[in-house]
Design an enzyme around this catalytic site. Structure first.
Site, mmCIF file in Angstrom:
data_model
loop_
_atom_site.group_PDB
_atom_site.id
_atom_site.type_symbol
_atom_site.label_atom_id
_atom_site.label_comp_id
_atom_site.label_asym_id
_atom_site.label_seq_id
_atom_site.Cartn_x
_atom_site.Cartn_y
_atom_site.Cartn_z
ATOM 1 N N ASP A 25 64.296 10.021 -46.131
ATOM 2 C CA ASP A 25 64.800 8.744 -45.634
ATOM 3 C C ASP A 25 63.769 7.623 -45.703
ATOM 4 O OD1 ASP A 25 67.055 10.210 -45.290
ATOM 5 O OD2 ASP A 25 66.924 10.346 -43.119
ATOM 6 N N SER A 77 69.714 4.808 -40.128
ATOM 7 C CA SER A 77 69.343 3.651 -39.298
ATOM 8 C C SER A 77 67.932 3.835 -38.739
ATOM 9 C CB SER A 77 70.363 3.450 -38.177
ATOM 10 O OG SER A 77 70.545 4.650 -37.454
HETATM 11 C C1 GLA Z 1 68.786 13.619 -42.310
HETATM 12 C C2 GLA Z 1 67.270 13.746 -42.385
HETATM 13 C C3 GLA Z 1 66.808 13.802 -43.841
HETATM 14 C C4 GLA Z 1 67.567 14.862 -44.624
HETATM 15 C C5 GLA Z 1 69.070 14.728 -44.406
HETATM 16 C C6 GLA Z 1 69.865 15.861 -45.011
HETATM 17 O O1 GLA Z 1 69.189 12.398 -42.823
HETATM 18 O O2 GLA Z 1 66.650 12.659 -41.739
HETATM 19 O O3 GLA Z 1 65.408 14.018 -43.870
HETATM 20 O O4 GLA Z 1 67.112 16.136 -44.255
HETATM 21 O O5 GLA Z 1 69.399 14.668 -43.029
HETATM 22 O O6 GLA Z 1 69.814 15.836 -46.410
#
Ligand code: GLA
Length: 405
Positions: free
Chosen positions: A190, A145
């Site tokens: 992300d 999100s």
């Molecule tokens: C969170 C972080 C990502 C990644 C994941 C684990 O979502 O924001 O950058 O490290 O955890 O894969």
């Protein structure tokens, strides 16, 4: 919803954004005609906790995300509101805060600072705005999100201010905002998954050099289900930053034995096996997860390329086991969901998605198996925890865009 013949039709994004525009007018005045934007969330299918170790990841955008409504104002101020919060955060563009305040508005404020400085570097100036955030993505559930909101904010500011920045500049502005202003040591996965999304494909992202490619995903044959434990751990951010620090410590200790390695992803399994006795046991377990997960992620890509959904799913479930046993980011609710999912006919594999510590499991299954999967997840989870999880099947998404509602 029904069309002119009275036939029900699904509620689409334009309908949702019309609702959002209505909410905007309720907040900022009946005469306002905001521009409307959508920015998706993501699920990660492979490559758990690899992005900040320079490894490969395989996320895909989903058809749930953040809604943004923006309208200009003439006094050079930015007003930020959310459908989840009655408070209004107002700042002056000329004096943006330089410190976070520990609230949701830190995310868009961090992005505002970044996009404004990109604008100024091109001789442009931002202008005042009223902004309302909302959406249909569960917050803090491991579906990104925050990246959805940050990339969506960068995209919408670029659009309303007419900057024409490159997509990667927007993605990196969102990333700097989260790391620098909000203070989460997140990897690149992300914002890239959201900003570079392409419908009908998984993104293969190599987090060592930022290179990417699209891997076709057969939506006609396969479904992606997401089961939410509804567990939200308050201290997840601290625990996440701790994992980042532990992986860093593993790399610092192991690079001595393999000097050409530039990140933990580069460290060979043989190097770890030979020198693990000299490591703190927790650090050694973290390194085991990362180094094996890199191999699993490549093997899952090979399986996908040869149309072997079963082979892909096996790697997903192994990844979950490793996150439970070696990386310590699972919780009993997630383990229960994964266990009952993989025991359901038509399911290829399941694992927690996102950082863990609660949130959601992602499940890869054959089309047609969704109803039985949902029934079993509800029954098994309720029998153990006395309440139901939320199970949904998500479609893919094409990434941030303006919506004409
Ligand atoms: C969170 C972080 C990502 C990644 C994941 C684990 O979502 O924001 O950058 O490290 O955890 O894969």
């Amino acid at each position: 919803m029904a069309d002119s013949t009275g036939t029900p039709r699904p509620v689409g994004e334009a309908d949702l954004l019309v609702e959002h525009a209505r909410a905007f007018r309720g907040r900022f005045g009946a005469g306002a005609r905001p521009r409307l934007y959508f920015s998706p969330g993501r699920v990660n299918l492979m490559g758990a906790h690899l992005d900040y170790n320079g490894g490969p990841v395989m996320p895909t955008a989903i058809d749930r995300g953040t809604f943004l409504a923006l309208a200009p104002r003439s006094d050079g101020r930015i007003a930020l509101a959310s459908t989840l919060d009655s408070a209004l955060v107002e700042v002056d563009l000329a004096h943006l805060p330089s410190e976070r305040a520990g609230r949701w508005a830190d995310y868009p404020l961090g992005v505002l600072r970044e996009v404004l400085s990109l604008a100024r570097a091109r001789g442009a100036r931002g202008s005042g705005l009223d902004v309302l955030f909302g959406g249909n993505l569960p917050v803090g559930a491991g579906l990104s999100s925050s990246a959805s909101m940050c990339v969506g904010t960068a995209f919408a500011l670029d659009s309303v201010w007419g900057l024409d920045l490159a997509r990667l500049d927007l993605v990196n502005a969102a990333l700097r905002a989260e790391r620098g202003f909000v203070g989460v040591q997140c990897g690149i996965m992300d914002p890239y998954a959201v900003g570079l999304a392409r419908e009908g494909a998984l993104l293969w992202l190599d987090c060592k050099d930022g290179s990417s490619e699209y891997l076709p995903f057969d939506h006609a044959r396969l479904s992606i289900a997401v089961a939410d434990t509804l567990v939200r751990r308050e201290l997840a951010q601290g625990a996440f930053n701790e994992r980042v620090a532990q992986c860093r410590a593993a790399f610092e200790a192991l690079r001595i034995h393999q000097p050409e390695a530039t990140c933990l992803r580069d460290v060979r399994y043989e190097t770890l096996a030979e020198h693990q006795a000299g490591l703190d046991p927790t650090i050694a377990r973290r390194a085991h997860h990362v180094i094996r997960e890199v191999a699993r992620t490549f093997s899952a890509r090979d399986a996908l390329r040869r149309g072997d959904a079963g082979g892909f799913g096996v790697e997903m479930t192994r990844a979950h086991d490793s996150m439970r046993e070696l990386f310590d980011v699972s919780v009993p609710e997630l383990d229960r969901l994964v266990e009952s999912a993989v025991g359901t006919p038509g399911v290829h594999g399941a694992r927690l998605t996102g950082a863990g510590f609660g949130g959601c499991a992602v499940i890869l299954l054959e089309k047609g198996a969704e109803a039985e999967l949902t029934r079993r997840l509800h029954a098994d989870f309720s029998a153990t925890f006395g309440r139901a999880p939320v199970v949904e099947v998500y479609g893919g998404d094409a990434g941030p865009r303006e919506i004409q509602a």
